[in-house]
Design a protein around this motif. Sequence first.
Motif, mmCIF file in Angstrom:
data_model
loop_
_atom_site.group_PDB
_atom_site.id
_atom_site.type_symbol
_atom_site.label_atom_id
_atom_site.label_comp_id
_atom_site.label_asym_id
_atom_site.label_seq_id
_atom_site.Cartn_x
_atom_site.Cartn_y
_atom_site.Cartn_z
ATOM 1 N N VAL A 1 0.858 -1.179 0.000
ATOM 2 C CA VAL A 1 0.000 0.000 0.000
ATOM 3 C C VAL A 1 0.897 1.231 0.000
ATOM 4 N N ARG A 2 0.593 2.167 -0.876
ATOM 5 C CA ARG A 2 1.410 3.378 -0.910
ATOM 6 C C ARG A 2 0.975 4.328 0.187
ATOM 7 N N GLU B 1 -2.361 6.442 -0.504
ATOM 8 C CA GLU B 1 -3.591 5.846 -1.018
ATOM 9 C C GLU B 1 -4.240 5.031 0.102
ATOM 10 N N THR B 2 -5.563 4.957 0.056
ATOM 11 C CA THR B 2 -6.267 4.156 1.043
ATOM 12 C C THR B 2 -6.073 2.687 0.725
ATOM 13 N N LEU B 3 -6.506 1.828 1.650
ATOM 14 C CA LEU B 3 -6.407 0.388 1.414
ATOM 15 C C LEU B 3 -7.248 -0.008 0.208
ATOM 16 N N ASP B 4 -8.464 0.527 0.135
ATOM 17 C CA ASP B 4 -9.333 0.219 -0.995
ATOM 18 C C ASP B 4 -8.692 0.634 -2.313
ATOM 19 N N GLU B 5 -8.085 1.809 -2.304
ATOM 20 C CA GLU B 5 -7.444 2.282 -3.530
ATOM 21 C C GLU B 5 -6.286 1.378 -3.932
ATOM 22 N N VAL C 1 -3.475 -6.932 4.450
ATOM 23 C CA VAL C 1 -4.921 -6.727 4.395
ATOM 24 C C VAL C 1 -5.407 -7.407 3.121
#
Lengths: 208, 208
Positions: free
Chosen positions: A36-37, A40-44, A81
């Motif tokens: 994850v960057r 950005e969100t987890l969803d993204e 996640v």
Amino acid sequence: MDCVVFGLDDEGLKVLLIQRGLAPFEGKWALPGGFVRVNETLDEAARRELEEETGLRKVFLEQLYTFGAVDRDPRERVVSVAYYALVNLSEHHVHAATDARDAAWFGVHDAPTLAFDHADILQMALERLRGKLRYQPIGFELLPKKFTLSQLQHLYELVLERELDKRNFRRRILEADVIEETENYRTGQVGPRAMLYRYRPDAVAEVT
Amino acid sequence: MDCVVFGLDDEGLKVLLIQRGLAPFEGKWALPGGFVRVNETLDEAARRELEEETGLRKVFLEQLYTFGAVDRDPRERVVSVAYYALVNLSEHHVHAATDARDAAWFGVHDAPTLAFDHADILQMALERLRGKLRYQPIGFELLPKKFTLSQLQHLYELVLERELDKRNFRRRILEADVIEETENYRTGQVGPRAMLYRYRPDAVAEVT
DNA sequence: CCAAAAGTGTTCTCCATACACCCATGC
DNA sequence: GCATGGGTGTATGGAGAACACTTTTGG
């Protein structure tokens, strides 16, 4: 972040796997995933990964669970996640590999031994999918935009792993008011023409 | 890692909150939480945090969801795995503060404005608890070891936020076979003596 | 004696299930 | 013409919801 991507073809319910090019587990198959960057969100992140691997943007995507065993990655402590996604294999021809790595679709019960704890993740994703299907209409995302009731029933049977009664299934689905008739029929097969249905996007609100 | 700790007392369903001593959100109330150590699983971290805050070891604890909005912590990017727990306030006198910070129990609908995105987390925990209660017997963890059916029904009504029919409730619970009679009665109140029941630990397997 | 809470059955409705035949079409 | 698959209705059983009175006990 790891992502269980489900797809459906005429052989059954499939899952997208990537063959690892690097250690650890070099040469083993694994779920697509990445880091994850920071902005950005987890969803993204899940959506980005999914697009990189399949080229698809608008898909059903939902957080599954977070896996945090200490030794799940032999290199260092990594918490993952996990998400799961439903994609439509029949219309878009999904290029299962964007980058150099090998990618392929496997039957959910024919998957090879997976790297890390990805077998657990896949298992949990299957259970979640089954659980959701029982009490709310989902899974249209796996089918073409227009589909017959038989196709839908076939999907349900694949996921739930049991046969369903045709008349009861049709009644329940139609009463749930989440799909509507189109003016088209599927033809070409042996047998009578089958009415094509479409998912009612506005129906989401009613169900949830 | 953040943890929504539910408890039950005679005022209703409560949640444990900690008053922050440091910026950001200094002085605001927040869910108990902390950082996962490099050599413990997520579950272990949640259990450790819970014991530090309440002194309780054996409680119901389950992963809720992972929150990853980019700006949920104003200092830097922090992803939080949220858990929720059910503890028994009536028997152990829970010392709600181990360390210097203020800790207190709030009614789940009387909580003050919470720091970070903790209001979202609390909200989701409540919904999860309601959802679980609907289709599987849970929540005995909030009650004393021995409890009356009226106490149990009262708990259900608090969580589900609606009244339940006494006769239907008793029938359903007893048929589910997850609790059993003890040889004791609750007395002291006005009215007849009430049979005390106990949760059948071996019943877990049957339900799940 | 009175207020409060415990305990107890039956009816009805609705949803889930089980079940079989006819017809249209492609080959 | 035959194999394949689409489409349709009814009867039954079980679970959930609605509903009221009697009894016990503490104050």
